[in-house]
Design a protein around this motif. Structure first.
Motif, PDB file in Angstrom:
ATOM      1  N   LEU A  22       0.801  -1.236   0.000  1.00 32.00           N
ATOM      2  CA  LEU A  22       0.000   0.000   0.000  1.00 32.00           C
ATOM      3  C   LEU A  22       0.834   1.287   0.000  1.00 32.00           C
ATOM      4  CD1 LEU A  22      -2.724  -1.054   2.622  1.00 32.00           C
ATOM      5  CD2 LEU A  22      -2.873  -1.189   0.140  1.00 32.00           C
TER       6      LEU A  22
ATOM      7  N   TYR B 182      -4.996   7.706  -4.165  1.00 33.15           N
ATOM      8  CA  TYR B 182      -6.342   8.202  -3.918  1.00 33.15           C
ATOM      9  C   TYR B 182      -6.503   9.618  -4.469  1.00 33.15           C
ATOM     10  CZ  TYR B 182     -10.519   9.913  -1.589  1.00 33.15           C
ATOM     11  OH  TYR B 182     -11.740  10.476  -1.357  1.00 33.15           O
TER      12      TYR B 182
ATOM     13  N   PHE C 274      -6.961   9.321  -8.165  1.00 30.18           N
ATOM     14  CA  PHE C 274      -8.342   8.867  -8.410  1.00 30.18           C
ATOM     15  C   PHE C 274      -9.317  10.037  -8.321  1.00 30.18           C
ATOM     16  CE2 PHE C 274     -12.376   7.866  -6.304  1.00 30.18           C
ATOM     17  CZ  PHE C 274     -12.990   7.097  -7.288  1.00 30.18           C
TER      18      PHE C 274
ATOM     19  N   LEU D  40     -13.947  11.908   2.639  1.00 25.70           N
ATOM     20  CA  LEU D  40     -13.180  10.715   2.266  1.00 25.70           C
ATOM     21  C   LEU D  40     -14.012   9.441   2.190  1.00 25.70           C
ATOM     22  CD1 LEU D  40      -9.974  11.313   4.454  1.00 25.70           C
ATOM     23  CD2 LEU D  40     -10.318  11.887   2.053  1.00 25.70           C
ATOM     24  N   TRP D  41     -15.297   9.550   1.887  1.00 27.23           N
ATOM     25  CA  TRP D  41     -16.139   8.350   1.897  1.00 27.23           C
ATOM     26  C   TRP D  41     -15.672   7.298   0.896  1.00 27.23           C
ATOM     27  CZ3 TRP D  41     -18.647   6.373  -2.303  1.00 27.23           C
ATOM     28  CH2 TRP D  41     -18.811   7.219  -3.406  1.00 27.23           C
ATOM     29  N   ASP D  42     -14.974   7.720  -0.171  1.00 27.14           N
ATOM     30  CA  ASP D  42     -14.637   6.782  -1.252  1.00 27.14           C
ATOM     31  C   ASP D  42     -13.184   6.326  -1.267  1.00 27.14           C
ATOM     32  OD1 ASP D  42     -13.668   9.250  -1.893  1.00 27.14           O
ATOM     33  OD2 ASP D  42     -14.543   9.352  -3.895  1.00 27.14           O
ATOM     34  N   VAL D  43     -12.507   6.380  -0.112  1.00 31.10           N
ATOM     35  CA  VAL D  43     -11.110   5.917  -0.083  1.00 31.10           C
ATOM     36  C   VAL D  43     -11.015   4.437  -0.468  1.00 31.10           C
ATOM     37  CG1 VAL D  43      -9.151   5.366   1.427  1.00 31.10           C
ATOM     38  CG2 VAL D  43     -10.189   7.636   1.528  1.00 31.10           C
TER      39      VAL D  43
ATOM     40  N   GLY E   9     -12.087   4.020  -4.203  1.00 32.70           N
ATOM     41  CA  GLY E   9     -11.252   4.905  -5.020  1.00 32.70           C
ATOM     42  C   GLY E   9      -9.836   4.375  -5.200  1.00 32.70           C
ATOM     43  N   TYR E  10      -9.221   3.939  -4.088  1.00 30.28           N
ATOM     44  CA  TYR E  10      -7.854   3.433  -4.201  1.00 30.28           C
ATOM     45  C   TYR E  10      -7.813   2.135  -5.022  1.00 30.28           C
ATOM     46  CZ  TYR E  10      -3.338   1.421  -3.040  1.00 30.28           C
ATOM     47  OH  TYR E  10      -2.092   0.845  -3.138  1.00 30.28           O
TER      48      TYR E  10
ATOM     49  N   ILE F 121      -9.842   1.286  -7.423  1.00 33.07           N
ATOM     50  CA  ILE F 121     -10.023   1.634  -8.835  1.00 33.07           C
ATOM     51  C   ILE F 121      -8.724   2.223  -9.395  1.00 33.07           C
ATOM     52  CG2 ILE F 121     -11.269   3.181 -10.425  1.00 33.07           C
ATOM     53  CD1 ILE F 121     -13.756   2.679  -8.576  1.00 33.07           C
ATOM     54  N   PHE F 122      -8.078   3.091  -8.608  1.00 39.24           N
ATOM     55  CA  PHE F 122      -6.766   3.611  -9.032  1.00 39.24           C
ATOM     56  C   PHE F 122      -5.810   2.461  -9.341  1.00 39.24           C
ATOM     57  CE2 PHE F 122      -2.391   4.277  -7.600  1.00 39.24           C
ATOM     58  CZ  PHE F 122      -1.953   5.210  -8.523  1.00 39.24           C
ATOM     59  N   ARG F 123      -5.732   1.487  -8.423  1.00 39.78           N
ATOM     60  CA  ARG F 123      -4.815   0.358  -8.611  1.00 39.78           C
ATOM     61  C   ARG F 123      -5.119  -0.430  -9.881  1.00 39.78           C
ATOM     62  NH1 ARG F 123      -1.798  -1.835  -4.155  1.00 39.78           N
ATOM     63  NH2 ARG F 123      -1.704  -3.676  -5.488  1.00 39.78           N
TER      64      ARG F 123
ATOM     65  N   MET G 104      -6.295   0.792 -12.541  1.00 37.58           N
ATOM     66  CA  MET G 104      -5.952   1.628 -13.704  1.00 37.58           C
ATOM     67  C   MET G 104      -4.459   1.569 -14.021  1.00 37.58           C
ATOM     68  SD  MET G 104      -8.802   3.198 -14.611  1.00 37.58           S
ATOM     69  CE  MET G 104      -9.452   1.558 -14.235  1.00 37.58           C
TER      70      MET G 104
ATOM     71  N   LEU H   7      -5.817  -3.119   2.806  1.00 39.16           N
ATOM     72  CA  LEU H   7      -6.462  -1.809   2.790  1.00 39.16           C
ATOM     73  C   LEU H   7      -7.487  -1.704   3.918  1.00 39.16           C
ATOM     74  CD1 LEU H   7      -6.654   0.877   1.203  1.00 39.16           C
ATOM     75  CD2 LEU H   7      -8.406  -0.209  -0.221  1.00 39.16           C
TER      76      LEU H   7
END
Lengths: 198, 198
Positions: A157, A164, A167, B157-160, B163-164, B166-168, B170, B184
């Motif tokens: 991580l 984040y 994103f 920060l509700w989508d940490v 979001g992370y 989805i970033f990964r 990508m 996580l």
């Protein structure tokens, strides 16, 4: 050797004239986005021949990736604020600023890299690896200062902070702000890194 | 009324025939990616006329977004495992599975949405808002069970977690695994949500 000098940005691999072409590319990307960028416009704006541009960067995707990496080079320098929180805030704010300035370029770069293994190689070696070394350096300094336990650092991580924020900058209407960076550092990253303490 | 029924996925807005067209679209996206997808191929594979497809979804981008949202509808259902950790793991694993299955579609959707305000509107109302309601519901249940303090929940920060991940998905070569989700949840999200405790 001191830590500061070691962590300075690596010198640019490009000549002054090449850096000028990359700066023009980045400026046109900010104005017109990836789709709207042409190598012709880069050459015309920089008063260079198209052949000059194509000789260094045979495709638009390579040109754009090189321009992006050159443009965000300063983030590879360790902030050296003296505290973990200070260092993380500084890195987060820089990622945030760059994500604002280059959101459409980042989106295009992620897209192009995903279907082009050679570009991905460039991205890994000239960008991702440096970011990782930087974050690991910041965390190791925090371990040395006794701010966090070495066990808190996980390979899995390492990129939560930049990941984040990137994103968020990809999602319309959720561009990250200073408040986002502060909340992420104080409410997520530091509680995570100090979970072994107390 | 019980919480479980309330949190069931909303019924699909599409007819069975439309859902079939969207399923074919998603399948072709997984095989050929966004660039390689044509409305012609969708119509031919589903034995429909092109006019039928275009009547519902006037552009390829609208068709792809609808197919994606329909395909990931199940994630909008609350897992109801009885613990915060269980719920977060389940949501993380679903995001992870879907990010694997649809990485190139997600990349294309983010790109198209960023330059098309009408598509962004659809994405917000039919996708992002549901995800947010789901996460808030899971956290509120954890507050009710006394697992976390209400003050731990922040709008910022509700989508940490999603979001992370989805970033990964990508980033080439960093596709998230079960191990990523577990790290996580256990090393980042739960330490963050329980930071006000004891």
């Amino acid at each position: 050797m001191n830590g500061n000098a070691e962590r300075d940005a690596e010198p640019s691999p490009w000549s002054p004239r090449e850096r000028e072409l990359l700066a023009v590319t980045l400026q046109l990307l900010q104005q017109h986005g990836y789709e709207g960028l042409t190598v012709d416009a880069v050459a015309a704006t920089a008063r260079a021949s198209k052949a000059t541009v194509y000789r260094r960067w045979p495709t638009k995707a390579e040109l754009v990736l090189a321009a992006f990496i050159e443009g965000v080079r300063q983030v590879a320098v360790a902030p050296e604020t003296g505290t973990l929180r200070g260092d993380l805030m500084r890195v987060g704010e820089l990622v945030c600023d760059q994500a604002h300035a280059h959101a459409s370029t980042i989106r295009a770069v992620l897209f192009e890299v995903s279907r082009n293994p050679a570009l991905n190689e460039v991205m890994q070696h000239q960008f991702v690896d440096q970011r990782r070394v930087l974050i690991e350096y910041i965390l190791q300094q925090a371990v040395n200062r006794g701010e966090i336990d070495a066990a808190a650092i996980t390979e899995e991580l390492w990129d939560v902070l930049p990941g984040y924020l990137i994103f968020r900058s990809m999602v319309s209407g959720r561009a990250p702000t200073r408040r986002t960076v502060q909340a992420l550092v104080d409410e997520v990253v530091i509680p995570s890194l100090t979970r072994h303490g107390g």
